[in-house]
Scaffold this motif. Structure first.
Motif, PDB file in Angstrom:
ATOM      1  N   GLY A 143      84.515   1.448  64.533  1.00  0.00           N
ATOM      2  CA  GLY A 143      85.937   0.954  64.695  1.00  0.00           C
ATOM      3  C   GLY A 143      86.544   0.089  66.016  1.00  0.00           C
ATOM      4  N   HIS A 144      85.485   0.030  66.814  1.00  0.00           N
ATOM      5  CA  HIS A 144      85.767  -0.527  68.115  1.00  0.00           C
ATOM      6  C   HIS A 144      85.709  -1.867  68.315  1.00  0.00           C
ATOM      7  CE1 HIS A 144      85.978   3.789  69.392  1.00  0.00           C
ATOM      8  NE2 HIS A 144      86.341   3.136  70.560  1.00  0.00           N
ATOM      9  N   THR A 145      85.008  -2.760  67.391  1.00  0.00           N
ATOM     10  CA  THR A 145      84.950  -4.035  67.518  1.00  0.00           C
ATOM     11  C   THR A 145      86.083  -4.759  67.309  1.00  0.00           C
ATOM     12  OG1 THR A 145      82.584  -3.984  66.769  1.00  0.00           O
ATOM     13  CG2 THR A 145      83.778  -6.258  66.719  1.00  0.00           C
ATOM     14  N   ILE A 146      86.762  -4.628  65.992  1.00  0.00           N
ATOM     15  CA  ILE A 146      87.987  -5.110  65.565  1.00  0.00           C
ATOM     16  C   ILE A 146      89.122  -4.298  66.329  1.00  0.00           C
ATOM     17  CG2 ILE A 146      89.640  -5.385  63.649  1.00  0.00           C
ATOM     18  CD1 ILE A 146      87.030  -6.347  61.916  1.00  0.00           C
ATOM     19  N   GLY A 147      88.940  -3.143  66.465  1.00  0.00           N
ATOM     20  CA  GLY A 147      89.917  -2.091  67.240  1.00  0.00           C
ATOM     21  C   GLY A 147      90.335  -2.746  68.627  1.00  0.00           C
ATOM     22  N   HIS A 148      89.154  -3.296  69.366  1.00  0.00           N
ATOM     23  CA  HIS A 148      89.462  -3.721  70.785  1.00  0.00           C
ATOM     24  C   HIS A 148      90.163  -4.851  70.591  1.00  0.00           C
ATOM     25  CE1 HIS A 148      86.186  -1.214  73.194  1.00  0.00           C
ATOM     26  NE2 HIS A 148      87.236  -0.638  73.352  1.00  0.00           N
ATOM     27  N   ALA A 149      89.747  -5.787  69.970  1.00  0.00           N
ATOM     28  CA  ALA A 149      90.338  -6.949  69.545  1.00  0.00           C
ATOM     29  C   ALA A 149      91.864  -6.851  69.404  1.00  0.00           C
ATOM     30  CB  ALA A 149      89.829  -7.829  68.453  1.00  0.00           C
ATOM     31  N   VAL A 150      92.412  -5.872  68.752  1.00  0.00           N
ATOM     32  CA  VAL A 150      93.878  -5.912  68.281  1.00  0.00           C
ATOM     33  C   VAL A 150      94.487  -5.101  69.639  1.00  0.00           C
ATOM     34  CG1 VAL A 150      95.495  -4.443  66.903  1.00  0.00           C
ATOM     35  CG2 VAL A 150      93.471  -5.566  65.829  1.00  0.00           C
ATOM     36  N   GLU A 151      93.785  -4.271  70.078  1.00  0.00           N
ATOM     37  CA  GLU A 151      93.974  -3.371  71.332  1.00  0.00           C
ATOM     38  C   GLU A 151      94.511  -4.547  72.485  1.00  0.00           C
ATOM     39  OE1 GLU A 151      91.385  -0.733  72.899  1.00  0.00           O
ATOM     40  OE2 GLU A 151      92.896   0.039  74.447  1.00  0.00           O
ATOM     41  N   GLY A 209      90.642  -0.042  63.268  1.00  0.00           N
ATOM     42  CA  GLY A 209      89.397  -0.958  63.374  1.00  0.00           C
ATOM     43  C   GLY A 209      88.631  -0.163  62.324  1.00  0.00           C
ATOM     44  N   THR A 210      88.641   1.253  62.272  1.00  0.00           N
ATOM     45  CA  THR A 210      87.738   2.077  61.328  1.00  0.00           C
ATOM     46  C   THR A 210      87.837   1.599  59.715  1.00  0.00           C
ATOM     47  OG1 THR A 210      87.737   3.614  62.964  1.00  0.00           O
ATOM     48  CG2 THR A 210      87.056   4.274  60.412  1.00  0.00           C
ATOM     49  N   VAL A 211      89.151   1.317  59.472  1.00  0.00           N
ATOM     50  CA  VAL A 211      89.744   1.076  58.305  1.00  0.00           C
ATOM     51  C   VAL A 211      88.809  -0.517  58.029  1.00  0.00           C
ATOM     52  CG1 VAL A 211      91.601   0.172  56.728  1.00  0.00           C
ATOM     53  CG2 VAL A 211      91.843   2.259  58.094  1.00  0.00           C
ATOM     54  N   ALA A 212      89.000  -1.272  58.917  1.00  0.00           N
ATOM     55  CA  ALA A 212      88.359  -2.652  58.702  1.00  0.00           C
ATOM     56  C   ALA A 212      86.769  -2.496  58.546  1.00  0.00           C
ATOM     57  CB  ALA A 212      88.721  -3.625  59.998  1.00  0.00           C
ATOM     58  N   ILE A 271      89.540   7.503  53.956  1.00  0.00           N
ATOM     59  CA  ILE A 271      89.915   7.167  55.304  1.00  0.00           C
ATOM     60  C   ILE A 271      91.297   6.611  55.660  1.00  0.00           C
ATOM     61  CG2 ILE A 271      89.213   5.306  57.115  1.00  0.00           C
ATOM     62  CD1 ILE A 271      86.445   5.491  55.768  1.00  0.00           C
ATOM     63  N   GLU A 272      91.783   5.841  54.722  1.00  0.00           N
ATOM     64  CA  GLU A 272      93.378   5.557  55.011  1.00  0.00           C
ATOM     65  C   GLU A 272      94.281   6.983  55.065  1.00  0.00           C
ATOM     66  OE1 GLU A 272      94.681   2.220  52.935  1.00  0.00           O
ATOM     67  OE2 GLU A 272      92.902   1.010  52.997  1.00  0.00           O
ATOM     68  N   PHE A 294      77.783  -4.647  64.985  1.00  0.00           N
ATOM     69  CA  PHE A 294      78.951  -4.143  64.091  1.00  0.00           C
ATOM     70  C   PHE A 294      78.431  -2.654  63.641  1.00  0.00           C
ATOM     71  CE2 PHE A 294      82.274  -3.771  61.348  1.00  0.00           C
ATOM     72  CZ  PHE A 294      83.419  -4.274  61.840  1.00  0.00           C
ATOM     73  N   ILE A 295      79.396  -1.773  63.566  1.00  0.00           N
ATOM     74  CA  ILE A 295      79.141  -0.276  63.048  1.00  0.00           C
ATOM     75  C   ILE A 295      79.794  -0.340  61.688  1.00  0.00           C
ATOM     76  CG2 ILE A 295      79.282   1.904  63.464  1.00  0.00           C
ATOM     77  CD1 ILE A 295      77.826   0.143  65.743  1.00  0.00           C
ATOM     78  N   LEU A 296      78.863  -0.031  60.746  1.00  0.00           N
ATOM     79  CA  LEU A 296      79.353   0.071  59.359  1.00  0.00           C
ATOM     80  C   LEU A 296      78.984   1.459  58.706  1.00  0.00           C
ATOM     81  CD1 LEU A 296      77.739  -3.032  57.823  1.00  0.00           C
ATOM     82  CD2 LEU A 296      79.942  -2.766  58.433  1.00  0.00           C
ATOM     83  N   LEU A 297      79.555   1.984  57.822  1.00  0.00           N
ATOM     84  CA  LEU A 297      79.303   3.518  57.173  1.00  0.00           C
ATOM     85  C   LEU A 297      78.374   3.099  55.944  1.00  0.00           C
ATOM     86  CD1 LEU A 297      83.012   4.508  57.115  1.00  0.00           C
ATOM     87  CD2 LEU A 297      81.047   5.371  58.513  1.00  0.00           C
ATOM     88  N   ASN A 298      77.285   3.827  56.111  1.00  0.00           N
ATOM     89  CA  ASN A 298      76.369   3.601  54.732  1.00  0.00           C
ATOM     90  C   ASN A 298      75.465   4.897  54.765  1.00  0.00           C
ATOM     91  OD1 ASN A 298      74.616   3.058  52.761  1.00  0.00           O
ATOM     92  ND2 ASN A 298      73.254   1.717  54.212  1.00  0.00           N
ATOM     93  N   PRO A 299      76.023   5.940  53.946  1.00  0.00           N
ATOM     94  CA  PRO A 299      77.105   5.872  53.203  1.00  0.00           C
ATOM     95  C   PRO A 299      78.251   6.501  53.919  1.00  0.00           C
ATOM     96  CG  PRO A 299      76.046   7.758  52.679  1.00  0.00           C
ATOM     97  CD  PRO A 299      75.267   7.188  53.513  1.00  0.00           C
TER      98      PRO A 299
END
Ligand code: NAD
Ligand code: ZN
Length: 357
Positions: A243-251, A267-270, A289-290, A327-332
């Motif tokens: 969640g930090h890559t896109i999260g940081h960008a927005v922050e 960012g975690t939702v993204a 998650i949402e 990038f960090i993804l969920l699997n699963p």
């Protein structure tokens, strides 16, 4: 031989500060002096109580306070603290005590790591975020110019003491931010823990001590397990950046409008959206998650920024390796993985998904 990152210190969870004296006594410290470092918000609330607990154990206790807020997490503040320590004749065997949130903890830890080539310190984290996140792992540091945590050191505390009473004075928005990191830790390594957190949302939001302690212990354990496998962040530890890559960008773009924990939740939702598009999780997992975010007052959408703007802000992220974003993804769901193949198109789609409403 003690390896860096090995956990040789105690973490204690209590309802109050009553047990602090005992916990510190157990360390059999050689130090005669202790400096309690705190900020202008936490000091008036807890400095007296903490000093009273510690005064039988030391010849002298001094305190150093600075204005609260990330803007003070700088070398300037460290310099003022060095001056205090020198003026008060602090020696190698003396100890620093960080009483406050992550800002106080990071700054005190860095000062302890560098003063006289390293002295001991104790963490008394007083925000949910610092209890579940910054107090475990041994990262210390300060910001430099506009770069977050640019100067720092790995330095483990001798003891981490958490008192649930501090969470009763914490503003709701700060509590939510801590919950953002709690939910994140469940999503990366422990799905049953994540589900437990959602099931206990009411008691947690009412800040019931016993449930808070269980939750914080769970989160610390997850972080400890991840960090112990990778103390200096060569590989696996990166999953903590979910969640930090896109999260940081927005922050960065929203500056002081949105807080770190809120941006991480977003960012975690993204990240979950990209995982879903790749077929690693299903759409039910994305809605779980949402729902989790909303339960704890955390955002799932943002507005007021252009897609391209957010995308280009992700590029200055320091979590890059040879120009590729880790990038960090969920699997699963319940297990995070590092992935260096996420494309700009995938990121654009994810940013588009969390934009609006
Ligand atoms: P913070 O320390 O700024 O605390 C947030 C606010 O709450 C401050 O105004 C503070 O004065 C106030 N506060 C603290 N405790 C309180 C209490 N009990 N009651 C009422 N008010 C209280 O911020 P934070 O969210 O705790 O931590 C963020 C910092 O932690 C960032 O600088 C971040 O870089 C760092 N961090 C470090 C690590 C690490 O591994 N070292 C991990 C995550 C975050
Ligand atoms: Zn974070």
């Amino acid at each position: 031989v003690k390896r860096e990152g090995e956990f040789t210190y105690d973490i204690e969870w209590h309802n109050t500060f009553e047990g602090l004296g005992k916990a510190v006594e157990k360390l059999s410290l050689m130090s005669r002096k202790a400096c309690i470092v705190t900020d202008s918000t936490v000091g008036p609330l807890y400095l007296n109580t903490v000093s009273r607990q510690l005064s039988p154990l030391f010849d002298k206790i001094t305190s150093f306070s600075f204005p609260s807020g990330e803007a003070q997490k700088t070398l300037d503040t460290v310099k003022k603290l060095y001056t205090h320590l020198i003026e008060e004749h602090y020696e190698r065997k003396d100890i620093l005590i960080a009483l406050g949130g992550g800002v106080v903890g990071d700054l005190t830890g860095y000062t302890a790591a560098t003063y006289l080539r390293g002295i001991d310190f104790i963490q008394i984290p007083t925000t949910l975020l610092s209890q579940v996140d910054s107090s475990v792992g041994g990262k210390t540091g300060v910001d430099f110019d506009c770069f977050k945590n640019m100067v720092g050191a790995f330095h483990q505390p001798r003891l981490v003491y958490m008192s649930m009473e501090t969470l009763h004075t914490l503003p709701d928005v700060q509590f939510s931010c801590g919950m953002g990191e709690v939910l994140k830790s469940g999503l990366i390594r422990d799905l049953p823990y994540y589900q437990w957190t959602l099931e206990h949302s009411r008691e947690l939001l009412e800040r019931k001590d016993e449930v808070l302690i269980r939750m914080i212990q769970g989160s610390c354990l997850i972080k400890k397990t991840v960090v112990e496998h990778d103390p200096t962040e060569q590989g696996e530890r990166a999953v903590l950046n979910l969640g930090h890559t896109i999260g940081h960008a927005v922050e960065k773009l929203k500056n002081f409008e949105m807080l770190h924990g809120q941006c991480v939740a977003l960012g975690t939702v993204a990240a979950a959206y990209i995982s879903k598009e790749r077929g690693l999780i299903d759409s039910e997992a994305l809605s779980v998650i949402e729902r989790g975010n909303r339960m704890f007052g955390l955002p799932c959408r943002f507005e007021g920024l252009a897609l391209e703007e957010v995308l280009s802000a992700t590029r200055s992220d320091k979590k890059m390796e040879q120009g590729k974003i880790k990038f960090i993804l969920l699997n699963p769901l319940g297990h995070a993985v590092v992935d260096k193949t996420v494309t700009d198109d995938e990121m654009m789609a994810a940013i588009g998904y969390i934009q609006g409403e």
